[in-house]
Write an enzyme that holds these catalytic residues in place. Structure first.
Site, PDB file in Angstrom:
ATOM      1  N   LYS A 156       3.554  -6.318  11.059  1.00  0.00           N
ATOM      2  CA  LYS A 156       3.185  -6.993   9.702  1.00  0.00           C
ATOM      3  C   LYS A 156       4.538  -7.430   8.887  1.00  0.00           C
ATOM      4  CE  LYS A 156      -0.580  -5.603   7.723  1.00  0.00           C
ATOM      5  NZ  LYS A 156      -1.359  -4.642   7.029  1.00  0.00           N
TER       6      LYS A 156
HETATM    7  C1  E4P Z   1      -4.128  -5.140   5.263  1.00  0.00           C
HETATM    8  O1  E4P Z   1      -3.528  -5.903   5.802  1.00  0.00           O
HETATM    9  C2  E4P Z   1      -3.862  -4.697   3.919  1.00  0.00           C
HETATM   10  O2  E4P Z   1      -2.634  -4.144   3.612  1.00  0.00           O
HETATM   11  C3  E4P Z   1      -4.893  -4.145   3.211  1.00  0.00           C
HETATM   12  O3  E4P Z   1      -6.042  -4.591   3.577  1.00  0.00           O
HETATM   13  C4  E4P Z   1      -4.983  -4.082   1.725  1.00  0.00           C
HETATM   14  O4  E4P Z   1      -6.026  -3.509   1.210  1.00  0.00           O
HETATM   15  P1  E4P Z   1      -6.218  -2.995  -0.293  1.00  0.00           P
HETATM   16  O5  E4P Z   1      -6.275  -4.149  -1.090  1.00  0.00           O
HETATM   17  O6  E4P Z   1      -7.425  -2.116  -0.355  1.00  0.00           O
HETATM   18  O7  E4P Z   1      -5.006  -2.099  -0.507  1.00  0.00           O
END
Ligand code: E4P
Length: 225
Positions: free
Chosen positions: A86
């Site tokens: 990522k």
């Molecule tokens: C996933 O890729 C993201 O990092 C995650 O879903 C962010 O979620 P949040 O907004 O609840 O922290």
């Protein structure tokens, strides 16, 4: 549509993998930090918990493209299987994504908040883009609308990149992403139970059980055939 688990809680991952049709696990530095444990061991445990045939997405902590690529290769060697690095959207992240082409390492470009960010990510070669639905909703910026616009653009230009919507706080947001053609969602373990909850379903099951027992007592159908 693909469903992925957004957590590094190993117990929760094992439970969701057992009961729901998921294809992998995503994490980010915040999610990893919550576990307060050895990172290398956690990365290995994520692979073990989700299984050898499923996806593992781990986010880079590097800023420069060359460092992101080195980190991606090291994590890929460590975790194995279907691994995605990522990478937050940005110039260095796009450069790293282009450098990783042909390496066998998938890229999930994350922290996406606009369709144009997603378009650049797709053109650079990302396999997934991860728009943050709830964070956009929190600032009145229509998270699902952004997901829908990205789907429209990818379809219009035949781009081979999937929209992996992320950051969810409720099932309605997931539902609207499904309706607009989002290819995948990553959601926390608690939301999985909410996906299949309905009070009328619970009532139906209670009624079925009561009606059966009123005639057959504690015997199940297996006892009767
Ligand atoms: C996933 O890729 C993201 O990092 C995650 O879903 C962010 O979620 P949040 O907004 O609840 O922290």
């Amino acid at each position: 549509m693909e469903f992925i688990i957004d957590t590094a809680d190993l117990k929760a991952i094992r439970r969701i993998v057992e009961f729901f049709p998921v294809i992998g696990v995503t994490t980010n530095p915040t999610i990893i930090s919550k576990e307060k444990t050895d990172f290398k061991q956690l990365a290995l445990d994520l692979r073990e918990a989700v299984g050898p045939d499923k996806q593992v997405h781990i986010q880079t902590t590097s800023e420069k493209a060359e460092d992101i690529v080195a980190e991606a290769k090291a994590l890929y060697d460590l975790v194995g299987g279907e691994f995605y690095i990522k990478i937050p959207i940005g110039a260095e992240g796009l450069k790293a994504t282009m450098m990783l082409k042909g390496s066998g390492i998938g890229v999930t470009m994350t922290a996406i908040h606009t369709p144009q960010q997603a378009l650049q990510a797709a053109l650079a070669g990302a396999t997934y883009v991860a728009p943050y639905v709830n964070r956009l909703d929190n600032v009145c910026a229509d998270g699902v609308g952004v997901v829908a616009d990205i789907v429209t653009i990818f379809d219009a230009y035949g781009l081979d990149c999937k929209v992996l919507a992320a950051s969810f706080k409720n099932v309605q947001q997931v539902h609207e992403c499904a309706l607009c053609g989002g290819h995948a969602v990553t959601i926390n373990p608690d939301l999985y139970d909410q996906l299949v909850y309905h009070p009328l379903t619970d009532k139906a099951i209670v009624d079925f059980t009561a009606d059966w027992k009123s005639v057959y007592g504690d015997k199940g159908s297996l006892d009767l055939i």
